[in-house]
Design an enzyme around this catalytic site. Sequence first.
Site, short mmCIF file in Angstrom:
data_model
loop_
_atom_site.label_atom_id
_atom_site.label_comp_id
_atom_site.label_asym_id
_atom_site.label_seq_id
_atom_site.Cartn_x
_atom_site.Cartn_y
_atom_site.Cartn_z
N SER A 179 0.84 -1.20 0.00
CA SER A 179 0.00 0.00 0.00
C SER A 179 0.88 1.26 0.00
CB SER A 179 -0.95 -0.04 1.20
OG SER A 179 -2.01 0.86 1.02
N ASP A 211 -9.47 -6.15 -4.64
CA ASP A 211 -9.03 -4.97 -3.88
C ASP A 211 -10.00 -3.82 -4.13
OD1 ASP A 211 -7.70 -2.82 -2.72
OD2 ASP A 211 -5.73 -3.46 -3.42
N HIS A 240 -7.55 -5.88 -0.37
CA HIS A 240 -6.37 -5.03 -0.21
C HIS A 240 -5.42 -5.55 0.87
CE1 HIS A 240 -4.05 -1.36 -0.66
NE2 HIS A 240 -4.12 -1.15 0.64
#
Length: 337
Positions: free
Chosen positions: A148, A278, A306
């Site tokens: 991320s 995601d 995610h």
Amino acid sequence: MDLDMLNMFVIASGTLAIPILAFVASFLLWPSALIRIYYWYWRRALGMQVRYANYDDYQFCYSYRGRPGYRPSILMLHGFSAHKDMWLSIVKFLPKNLHLVCVDMPGHEGTTRSDLDDYSISGQAKRIHQFVECIKLNRKPFHLVGTSMGGNVAGVYAAQYPEDICSLTLICPAGLASTTDSKFIKQLLELQESKRIDRIPLIPSTPEEMADMLKLCSYVRFKVPQQILQGLVDVRIPHNEFYRKLFLEIVDEKSRHSLHENMSKIKAPTQVIWGKQDQVLDVSGASVLASAIPDCHVYILENCGHSVVVERPRKTANLILEFLALLHSIDNNKKQA
């Protein structure tokens, strides 16, 4: 039953009751304390040791296991509002003789938080480089992993400090200009239009908002008790003001597409792992990276969101190990040729 036996029974019952009552009281009254104990226990169980490193007056907090050897060390960069312990679920499935380093990103957990610090993606990459130099991790090129926000930083690091790394793993990285908006991006656009940007879905302040965030980040639906949700919120609330500042910094024009702007400079063999479902960062970003990085290996995980590290830790660990083994084999073949 004679008196002595009765006394022994009472004492034994009391001895057992005390920790049980303490656990129940902690669960009901201080769930955040239990969460901290949980991470402390798993760090010890997995052999991860916490240390601090200083660069001038700046302090980095990190955990590590193993020592540098013939195989590359692995440095792991966590995502927005997380901390070094988020990697424990993957550490569990990695060999104990690998040298692993998990660092708290700038401003997070035990690493220095300063209003004067540069929390842009480029600024964070510079800080991580300082950390790497502090612990002399770059004596030998290492494998860099980021997820991320940490994936955004890892990609920029790989582009700006190519001599430090031998290979790269990006897990659902931020910082790409994707052609498809995710559910989260659509929510942000709606909040901007209604001028309610203070209600950022990734910064929960109630158990209900925490539950919504977990649903947003995970394809797998975890059944989390209300008390644990409260504990997760209690741990985060003191830091929410910083998280808001950081979030606005990393979605600013300076950082929003940092990885996209630097991906063509990445020369190290790169692995991309992305959850197909995601909802935070659209999986189409994987093909964007594949088209820009020459030696790019893409793995799309079915039935995964995610939070790849939490949802598919064993698979993720295996993919990283297989990627490193492949690179080692290619390197050996080149030497023999």
